[in-house]
Write a protein that holds these residues in place. Sequence first.
Motif, PDB file in Angstrom:
ATOM      1  N   HIS A  50       0.835  -1.206   0.000  1.00 58.57           N
ATOM      2  CA  HIS A  50       0.000   0.000   0.000  1.00 58.57           C
ATOM      3  C   HIS A  50       0.870   1.257   0.000  1.00 58.57           C
ATOM      4  CE1 HIS A  50      -3.802  -1.979   0.243  1.00 58.57           C
ATOM      5  NE2 HIS A  50      -3.602  -2.493   1.446  1.00 58.57           N
ATOM      6  N   HIS A  51       2.058   1.160   0.589  1.00 55.78           N
ATOM      7  CA  HIS A  51       2.985   2.301   0.580  1.00 55.78           C
ATOM      8  C   HIS A  51       3.436   2.589  -0.849  1.00 55.78           C
ATOM      9  CE1 HIS A  51       5.902   5.138   2.034  1.00 55.78           C
ATOM     10  NE2 HIS A  51       6.950   4.393   1.734  1.00 55.78           N
ATOM     11  N   ALA A  52       3.694   1.534  -1.617  1.00 55.46           N
ATOM     12  CA  ALA A  52       4.064   1.712  -3.024  1.00 55.46           C
ATOM     13  C   ALA A  52       2.899   2.314  -3.805  1.00 55.46           C
ATOM     14  CB  ALA A  52       4.484   0.375  -3.627  1.00 55.46           C
ATOM     15  N   GLU A  53       1.687   1.838  -3.540  1.00 50.89           N
ATOM     16  CA  GLU A  53       0.518   2.408  -4.218  1.00 50.89           C
ATOM     17  C   GLU A  53       0.373   3.896  -3.887  1.00 50.89           C
ATOM     18  OE1 GLU A  53      -2.818  -1.014  -4.807  1.00 50.89           O
ATOM     19  OE2 GLU A  53      -2.680  -0.141  -2.814  1.00 50.89           O
ATOM     20  N   ALA A  54       0.564   4.237  -2.622  1.00 52.94           N
ATOM     21  CA  ALA A  54       0.375   5.619  -2.195  1.00 52.94           C
ATOM     22  C   ALA A  54       1.347   6.575  -2.880  1.00 52.94           C
ATOM     23  CB  ALA A  54       0.528   5.721  -0.679  1.00 52.94           C
ATOM     24  N   LEU A  55       2.555   6.101  -3.171  1.00 46.93           N
ATOM     25  CA  LEU A  55       3.590   6.979  -3.732  1.00 46.93           C
ATOM     26  C   LEU A  55       3.796   6.796  -5.234  1.00 46.93           C
ATOM     27  CD1 LEU A  55       6.277   6.938  -0.890  1.00 46.93           C
ATOM     28  CD2 LEU A  55       4.408   8.535  -1.266  1.00 46.93           C
ATOM     29  N   ALA A  56       3.170   5.800  -5.835  1.00 50.94           N
ATOM     30  CA  ALA A  56       3.330   5.574  -7.270  1.00 50.94           C
ATOM     31  C   ALA A  56       2.799   6.756  -8.075  1.00 50.94           C
ATOM     32  CB  ALA A  56       2.605   4.296  -7.684  1.00 50.94           C
ATOM     33  N   ASP A  57       3.532   7.121  -9.111  1.00 51.29           N
ATOM     34  CA  ASP A  57       3.156   8.249  -9.964  1.00 51.29           C
ATOM     35  C   ASP A  57       2.272   7.738 -11.101  1.00 51.29           C
ATOM     36  OD1 ASP A  57       2.971  10.625 -11.326  1.00 51.29           O
ATOM     37  OD2 ASP A  57       5.018  10.563 -12.129  1.00 51.29           O
TER      38      ASP A  57
ATOM     39  N   ALA B 163      -6.535   0.665  -4.903  1.00 51.50           N
ATOM     40  CA  ALA B 163      -6.064   2.000  -5.277  1.00 51.50           C
ATOM     41  C   ALA B 163      -6.020   2.173  -6.790  1.00 51.50           C
ATOM     42  CB  ALA B 163      -4.686   2.258  -4.682  1.00 51.50           C
ATOM     43  N   PHE B 164      -5.951   1.053  -7.523  1.00 54.97           N
ATOM     44  CA  PHE B 164      -5.905   1.097  -8.989  1.00 54.97           C
ATOM     45  C   PHE B 164      -6.792   0.006  -9.563  1.00 54.97           C
ATOM     46  CE2 PHE B 164      -1.651   2.504  -7.559  1.00 54.97           C
ATOM     47  CZ  PHE B 164      -1.629   3.772  -8.096  1.00 54.97           C
ATOM     48  N   ASP B 165      -7.143   0.165 -10.813  1.00 59.33           N
ATOM     49  CA  ASP B 165      -7.812  -0.898 -11.562  1.00 59.33           C
ATOM     50  C   ASP B 165      -6.715  -1.754 -12.186  1.00 59.33           C
ATOM     51  OD1 ASP B 165      -9.219  -2.577 -13.181  1.00 59.33           O
ATOM     52  OD2 ASP B 165     -10.057  -1.008 -14.461  1.00 59.33           O
ATOM     53  N   TYR B 166      -6.469  -2.907 -11.582  1.00 53.22           N
ATOM     54  CA  TYR B 166      -5.404  -3.801 -12.045  1.00 53.22           C
ATOM     55  C   TYR B 166      -5.904  -4.802 -13.088  1.00 53.22           C
ATOM     56  CZ  TYR B 166      -2.467  -2.372  -8.023  1.00 53.22           C
ATOM     57  OH  TYR B 166      -1.706  -1.671  -7.110  1.00 53.22           O
TER      58      TYR B 166
ATOM     59  N   ILE C 243       4.183  -1.119 -10.527  1.00 52.69           N
ATOM     60  CA  ILE C 243       2.926  -0.383 -10.688  1.00 52.69           C
ATOM     61  C   ILE C 243       3.042   0.684 -11.763  1.00 52.69           C
ATOM     62  CG2 ILE C 243       1.351   1.218  -9.540  1.00 52.69           C
ATOM     63  CD1 ILE C 243       1.935  -0.398  -6.922  1.00 52.69           C
ATOM     64  N   GLU C 244       4.093   1.454 -11.703  1.00 53.15           N
ATOM     65  CA  GLU C 244       4.256   2.551 -12.684  1.00 53.15           C
ATOM     66  C   GLU C 244       4.471   2.012 -14.083  1.00 53.15           C
ATOM     67  OE1 GLU C 244       5.973   6.016  -9.665  1.00 53.15           O
ATOM     68  OE2 GLU C 244       7.324   5.053 -11.111  1.00 53.15           O
ATOM     69  N   ALA C 245       5.260   0.949 -14.217  1.00 56.91           N
ATOM     70  CA  ALA C 245       5.550   0.401 -15.551  1.00 56.91           C
ATOM     71  C   ALA C 245       4.300  -0.187 -16.183  1.00 56.91           C
ATOM     72  CB  ALA C 245       6.645  -0.658 -15.452  1.00 56.91           C
ATOM     73  N   LYS C 246       3.461  -0.865 -15.400  1.00 59.49           N
ATOM     74  CA  LYS C 246       2.311  -1.546 -15.969  1.00 59.49           C
ATOM     75  C   LYS C 246       1.074  -0.662 -16.090  1.00 59.49           C
ATOM     76  CE  LYS C 246       3.688  -6.234 -14.640  1.00 59.49           C
ATOM     77  NZ  LYS C 246       3.748  -6.782 -15.994  1.00 59.49           N
TER      78      LYS C 246
END
Length: 282
Positions: free
Chosen positions: A183-190, A223-226, A276-279
């Motif tokens: 969730h920390h990665a989701e929170a900070l992902a651009d 946090a995202f539509d995966y 997350i950012e790449a995909k």
Amino acid sequence: MEEMSLLNHSGGPVTRSRIKHDLADLGLKDGDVVIFHTRMSAIGYVAGGPQTIIGALLDVVGVRGTLMVPCGWNNAPPYDFLDWPRDWQDALRAEHPAYDPDLSEADYNNGRLPEALRRWPGAIRSRHPDASFAALGPAAAELMAEHPWDHPHGSDTPLARLIAHSGRVLLLGAPLDTMTLLHHAEALADVRSKRFVTYEQPILVNGQRVWRQFRDIDSEEGAFDYSTVVRRGVEPFEAIARDMLSAGIGRQGRVGAADSYLFEAEPVFNFAINWIEAKLKR
């Protein structure tokens, strides 16, 4: 009969000394700062339950180490109570108890260990009502201090401080998709398509109950539509974690009867945010 079946499945009672040995074999060591997630039933018949598991963890990390767990708040007001009839809302606002780090139970969905750890003598729980953590050990106060009211999974949060302390992530029989650090990665992902929630909960301010609005990533619905990058039926965090393991990040072993994993927090965060950012930026 059910208990005997469980004992046979696990190779006998899982004792404190056995858990300690298995944790050391997995790579946990003296002085570690570690957030852990547990599915106790996967470990087998644990003689003594949560007390035994926490005791074994303390045996391994020692007096220099710190244990950390995600807690949340089991009896928090529902996110959607603002959609209730007005008289229902008024009743809730008038009498719902404020979040109290010492009294409010940890979310039952996180299993039995978070509630056991937060009640352990000397444990410290963070102030955030919905995304609270608890920690036990010399780094606990620093990890838990001034948990931001808004964006509680982002910068300067217990998860960010875990990384700053060269922390680790331990899954004791818990599924890969329970790794809260992601969730920390989701929170900070651009990524622009990030989903957020706002909600209201009561907290104590100078001893008075006050309703406050909070803002966070949507950690409940996602946090995202995966759906375009993860195949149907697979939890997104599990997909990220399995790719991580394939990339050589993390160790796998057995604790009792349970498949368990140990990761370094910083590589987990770096891998996840890049994934997350790449995909999702495509």
